[in-house]
Design a protein around this motif. Structure first.
Motif, mmCIF file in Angstrom:
data_model
loop_
_atom_site.group_PDB
_atom_site.id
_atom_site.type_symbol
_atom_site.label_atom_id
_atom_site.label_comp_id
_atom_site.label_asym_id
_atom_site.label_seq_id
_atom_site.Cartn_x
_atom_site.Cartn_y
_atom_site.Cartn_z
ATOM 1 N N VAL A 145 50.567 -20.855 43.457
ATOM 2 C CA VAL A 145 50.841 -21.388 42.094
ATOM 3 C C VAL A 145 51.534 -20.893 40.768
ATOM 4 N N ILE A 146 52.929 -21.472 40.043
ATOM 5 C CA ILE A 146 52.810 -20.673 39.279
ATOM 6 C C ILE A 146 52.875 -21.060 38.002
ATOM 7 N N HIS A 147 51.981 -21.395 37.277
ATOM 8 C CA HIS A 147 51.285 -22.168 36.505
ATOM 9 C C HIS A 147 52.731 -22.199 35.685
ATOM 10 N N ASP A 148 52.619 -21.762 34.967
ATOM 11 C CA ASP A 148 53.867 -21.752 33.774
ATOM 12 C C ASP A 148 55.349 -22.377 34.144
ATOM 13 N N ALA A 149 55.451 -22.326 35.770
ATOM 14 C CA ALA A 149 56.391 -23.082 36.208
ATOM 15 C C ALA A 149 56.153 -24.907 36.713
ATOM 16 N N CYS A 150 55.119 -24.906 36.523
ATOM 17 C CA CYS A 150 55.129 -26.843 36.374
ATOM 18 C C CYS A 150 54.716 -27.230 35.115
ATOM 19 N N THR A 151 54.383 -28.622 35.143
ATOM 20 C CA THR A 151 54.929 -28.742 34.407
ATOM 21 C C THR A 151 54.026 -30.653 34.495
ATOM 22 N N THR A 152 53.585 -31.535 32.509
ATOM 23 C CA THR A 152 52.596 -32.733 33.515
ATOM 24 C C THR A 152 53.021 -33.291 31.994
ATOM 25 N N HIS A 153 52.523 -35.301 32.615
ATOM 26 C CA HIS A 153 52.558 -35.420 30.993
ATOM 27 C C HIS A 153 51.061 -36.185 30.401
ATOM 28 N N ASP A 154 50.949 -35.876 29.355
ATOM 29 C CA ASP A 154 49.521 -36.894 28.708
ATOM 30 C C ASP A 154 49.264 -37.808 29.644
ATOM 31 N N LEU A 155 47.926 -38.048 29.722
ATOM 32 C CA LEU A 155 47.400 -39.324 30.315
ATOM 33 C C LEU A 155 45.556 -39.375 29.682
ATOM 34 N N GLU A 156 45.501 -41.178 30.018
ATOM 35 C CA GLU A 156 44.206 -41.835 29.772
ATOM 36 C C GLU A 156 43.187 -42.536 30.904
ATOM 37 N N PHE A 157 42.246 -41.666 30.320
ATOM 38 C CA PHE A 157 40.580 -42.545 31.463
ATOM 39 C C PHE A 157 39.627 -43.371 30.719
ATOM 40 N N ASN A 158 40.018 -44.690 30.281
ATOM 41 C CA ASN A 158 38.299 -45.643 30.004
ATOM 42 C C ASN A 158 38.739 -44.481 28.437
ATOM 43 N N ASP A 159 39.573 -44.952 27.921
ATOM 44 C CA ASP A 159 40.463 -44.509 26.763
ATOM 45 C C ASP A 159 40.291 -43.427 25.987
ATOM 46 N N VAL A 160 40.541 -42.464 26.877
ATOM 47 C CA VAL A 160 39.926 -41.222 26.396
ATOM 48 C C VAL A 160 41.740 -40.456 26.873
ATOM 49 N N LYS A 161 42.522 -40.445 25.540
ATOM 50 C CA LYS A 161 43.525 -40.018 26.182
ATOM 51 C C LYS A 161 43.522 -37.649 25.912
ATOM 52 N N VAL A 162 43.969 -38.296 27.148
ATOM 53 C CA VAL A 162 44.047 -36.253 27.612
ATOM 54 C C VAL A 162 45.772 -36.025 27.548
ATOM 55 N N PRO A 163 45.248 -34.970 26.398
ATOM 56 C CA PRO A 163 46.903 -33.895 26.847
ATOM 57 C C PRO A 163 47.361 -33.655 27.089
ATOM 58 N N ALA A 164 48.620 -33.572 27.287
ATOM 59 C CA ALA A 164 49.217 -32.314 28.945
ATOM 60 C C ALA A 164 48.837 -31.295 29.060
ATOM 61 N N HIS A 165 48.603 -30.396 27.906
ATOM 62 C CA HIS A 165 48.370 -29.131 28.250
ATOM 63 C C HIS A 165 46.870 -28.955 29.078
ATOM 64 N N MET B 223 54.677 -32.557 39.151
ATOM 65 C CA MET B 223 53.715 -32.541 37.862
ATOM 66 C C MET B 223 52.567 -31.942 38.725
ATOM 67 N N SER B 224 52.238 -31.790 37.301
ATOM 68 C CA SER B 224 51.006 -30.058 37.862
ATOM 69 C C SER B 224 49.373 -31.063 38.310
ATOM 70 N N HIS B 225 49.721 -31.939 37.798
ATOM 71 C CA HIS B 225 48.594 -33.381 38.404
ATOM 72 C C HIS B 225 48.729 -34.734 39.471
ATOM 73 N N MET B 226 49.978 -34.220 40.110
ATOM 74 C CA MET B 226 50.042 -35.157 40.902
ATOM 75 C C MET B 226 50.774 -34.145 42.225
ATOM 76 N N CYS B 227 51.629 -34.310 42.653
ATOM 77 C CA CYS B 227 52.864 -33.770 43.906
ATOM 78 C C CYS B 227 52.291 -32.240 43.703
ATOM 79 N N ILE B 228 51.957 -31.294 42.433
ATOM 80 C CA ILE B 228 51.359 -30.159 43.210
ATOM 81 C C ILE B 228 49.992 -29.965 43.369
#
Length: 181
Positions: free
Chosen positions: A136-156, A115-120
């Protein structure tokens, strides 16, 4: 063989539809990764596949021996391509990755996968720390939505933030089209 290695990280069944931890736009990222793999093979680059297995007894995904922990059919390794199994986010940790790169006199690494925010992020920063020129080939990587302090951060946005951070100081960040051109 060239002095470049392609590191294909965690493109495994559990990240796809029907898996235990589906990511955002996994199919399109895997399609791009397959194009990158094909181009790397044509160039004679060393292609290394990384596969994560979770050792915790209550593992939510990537359970050893499960179908979900296997490489996805879109990016399966050829018979002579190394598959390194890792148990941590950073694929250099407690694996032979660094030794393989050094043995093959690799100077540059290209990274695709999940995932972009972890292993990549981990493999790219570690590659730079070990002295490799990283891409890094950005469009050959992806991730998922995250949340921090009640803020939802969309995957993109998660993906964009991590690609921007890597581009700022750790790697060249290209699209699949730019890479294969």
């Amino acid at each position: 063989m060239t002095n470049t290695a392609l590191i294909v990280v965690d493109i495994q069944n559990d990240y796809f539809s029907g898996g235990k931890w589906e990511l955002n736009a996994t199919d399109s990222a895997a399609d791009n990764a397959a194009r990158v793999i094909g181009a790397a093979r044509e160039r004679g680059d060393l292609v290394i596949h990384i596969r994560h297995e979770t050792l915790a007894p209550d593992a939510p995904f990537f359970v050893p021996g499960s179908d979900g922990a296997q490489l996805h059919e879109k990016v399966r390794n050829l018979g002579d391509e190394l598959v390194i199994v890792k148990h941590f986010m950073n694929p250099y940790r407690e694996t032979e990755l660094l030794e393989v790169l050094e043995h093959n006199e690799i100077e540059r690494v290209t990274v695709v996968g999940n995932m972009s925010h972890m292993c990549i992020d981990a493999v790219t920063r570690a590659s730079d720390d070990f002295g490799f020129e990283a891409t890094v080939i950005h469009d050959a990587c992806t991730t998922h939505d995250l949340e921090f302090n009640d803020v939802k951060v969309p995957a993109h946005l998660v993906h964009a933030a991590f690609m921007a951070a890597l581009k700022f100081g750790y790697a060249e960040v290209l699209s699949t089209d730019e890479y294969v051109a």
